[in-house]
Design an enzyme around this catalytic site. Structure first.
Site, short mmCIF file in Angstrom:
data_model
loop_
_atom_site.label_atom_id
_atom_site.label_comp_id
_atom_site.label_asym_id
_atom_site.label_seq_id
_atom_site.Cartn_x
_atom_site.Cartn_y
_atom_site.Cartn_z
N ASN A 127 0.87 -1.18 0.00
CA ASN A 127 0.00 0.00 0.00
C ASN A 127 0.91 1.23 0.00
O ASN A 127 1.50 1.57 1.02
CB ASN A 127 -0.88 -0.06 1.26
N ARG A 134 -2.50 -2.06 -3.48
CA ARG A 134 -3.70 -1.25 -3.32
C ARG A 134 -3.55 -0.06 -4.27
O ARG A 134 -2.58 0.68 -4.18
CB ARG A 134 -3.79 -0.76 -1.88
N HIS A 172 -12.31 3.50 -0.17
CA HIS A 172 -12.33 2.52 0.93
C HIS A 172 -12.97 1.20 0.48
O HIS A 172 -13.50 0.45 1.29
CB HIS A 172 -13.10 3.05 2.16
N ARG A 206 -8.90 16.01 6.41
CA ARG A 206 -9.71 16.39 5.24
C ARG A 206 -11.04 16.98 5.71
O ARG A 206 -11.60 16.53 6.71
CB ARG A 206 -9.98 15.18 4.36
N GLU A 211 -7.80 -4.58 5.34
CA GLU A 211 -7.64 -4.35 3.90
C GLU A 211 -6.51 -5.19 3.31
O GLU A 211 -6.59 -5.63 2.17
CB GLU A 211 -7.38 -2.86 3.64
#
Ligand code: AMP
Length: 407
Positions: free
Chosen positions: A10, A91, A179, A240, A380
């Protein structure tokens, strides 16, 4: 038979997170770790093994992602041998409209993804660089891209189309959602722990970590999601902003001469919990400070209020709700935040059991709650390894169902 191992990767702008899984009776994680602060003088290489004795964190010199890949592969070869890695699963933040499922990385695909770089200029180019670094070192190694947008390819048109001039849709401007690897894992896991019927029901997944989003899911498919064309949209996050009034960009340009790059930096790196609290982007810090610092208290309150609103909105979109799932750092670990989000949602059939919630139990709804409220730990990396092993047929005849504690 040669052991088969899948390396998941990732890549971020200045870091690489990785994990190695053995494909056996289940996918078994051998280790995970990260190389952080790539290109900076205090870069660090961290590994967490199957046993605590294997863990380490040490300073390293890595000037770029290419060097980081070499460092990682040298270490893996040293530790478990030259052919330790059967395939690499990456990813990848964005697959655009074209890539709806994991894909073996080829030159043609890299060319396609380069076209998509303007959609995710801070992430996609770095992710492609990583794949290139692996290809240079091991030209024959199979690499698979697993897209964070794929899960949402089922979004109905009414959730995809943005109310701006149509010509932008032709350029690919629409809701994609992110996601996706987490949601794909959570959907499988919900069916495993709660049964197929619950898995097929009307579910809202709340992935609340540093990045945060919600997904409205029915029949195991994404119907709507809070992130949009970019991961900046939706609920407020660590740094964010989440959704804002589109008129704000023009106001700041006019009044402060803020340019597009400055606006982008503000809404991605200086907003959300950090922007509101002026002290920290970390929910734990804010919960500790909220009694003495009104800015921290307001940041937590706005976060919980916005997540609550999205739950209400997605319940309407789904025509009712059967299960609410909390996940990721905040969702899995913060009873206070979950409690505040769910307070006042009794009209939707959501009632929290205080003790179960405090204990971070798997089911935190009360006996009389019409909606099941669950906590599921997302994974993940496991999802990437599982997708790669399915894609390459590595798991043929082998159990790849997630097993608690196996990873
Ligand atoms: P993630 O990106 O999934 O690692 O989530 C990181 C976020 O989870 C940070 O805001 C952490 O403060 C938050 N978090 C982790 N543990 C807890 C906890 N026990 N209580 C509140 N927030 C937590």
């Amino acid at each position: 038979m040669e052991p088969k191992n899948i390396l998941t990767v990732n890549g971020g702008s200045s870091s690489i997170k990785f994990a190695l899984f053995a494909v056996g009776e289940a996918l078994q994680r051998i280790f995970k770790g990260s190389i952080e602060r790539i290109g900076l003088p205090d870069a660090v290489f961290k590994v967490k093994g199957a046993e605590a004795a294997e863990d380490f964190s040490r300073p390293v010199v890595v000037s770029d992602h290419m060097m980081a890949v070499d460092l990682l592969m040298d270490w893996i070869e040293d530790r478990i041998g030259r052919s330790a890695v059967t395939a690499v699963g990456h990813r990848v933040v964005h697959g655009g409209a074209k890539y709806c499922e994991p894909q073996i990385i080829t030159e043609a695909m890299v060319a396609d993804l380069k076209q998509l770089a303007p959609f995710a200029p801070e992430h996609l180019p770095q992710e492609l660089l990583l794949a290139e670094a692996f290809r240079k070192r091991f030209p024959d190694l199979t690499q698979v891209a697993c897209f964070d947008t794929s899960f949402h390819h089922t979004l109905p048109r009414v959730a995809q189309l943005l109310p701006i001039p149509r010509k932008y849709e032709a350029q690919g401007v629409r809701r994609y959602g992110f996601h996706g690897l987490s949601y794909a894992f959570l959907v499988r896991e919900l069916a495993r722990v709660a049964g197929t019927e619950a898995g097929m029901g009307r579910v809202i997944f709340a992935h609340l970590g540093n990045g945060a989003s919600l997904a409205a899911v029915h029949y195991g498919q994404s119907f709507d999601t809070s992130m949009c064309f970019t991961p900046t949209a939706g609920v407020p996050m660590s740094t964010r902003s989440g959704d804002l009034d589109p008129g704000l960009a023009c106001y700041l340009a006019r009044e402060e001469g803020m340019d597009p790059a400055g606006f982008n930096e503000m809404v991605n790196s200086r907003s959300g919990l950090l922007g509101m609290s002026e002290t920290s982007s970390d929910m734990r810090d804010l919960l500790e400070r909220e009694k003495n610092d009104v800015r921290a208290a307001e940041a937590v309150a706005v976060f919980c209020y916005q997540v609550k609103k999205w739950i209400g909105s997605f319940s309407a979109a789904l025509g009712g709700l059967d299960t609410l799932v909390f996940s990721a750092g905040i969702g899995e670990n913060s009873p206070q935040v979950r409690q505040r989000i769910c307070t006042g949602l009794g009209f939707l059939g959501i009632e929290i059991d205080e003790e179960r919630n405090l204990a971070n139990a798997a089911v935190i709804s009360a006996e009389n709650s019409r909606v099941f409220v669950r906590i599921i730990r997302t994974n993940e990396e496991w999802m990437i390894a599982s997708l790669v092993s399915e894609k390459l047929g590595l798991a043929l005849g082998v159990e790849t169902t997630y097993k608690e504690g196996a990873t």
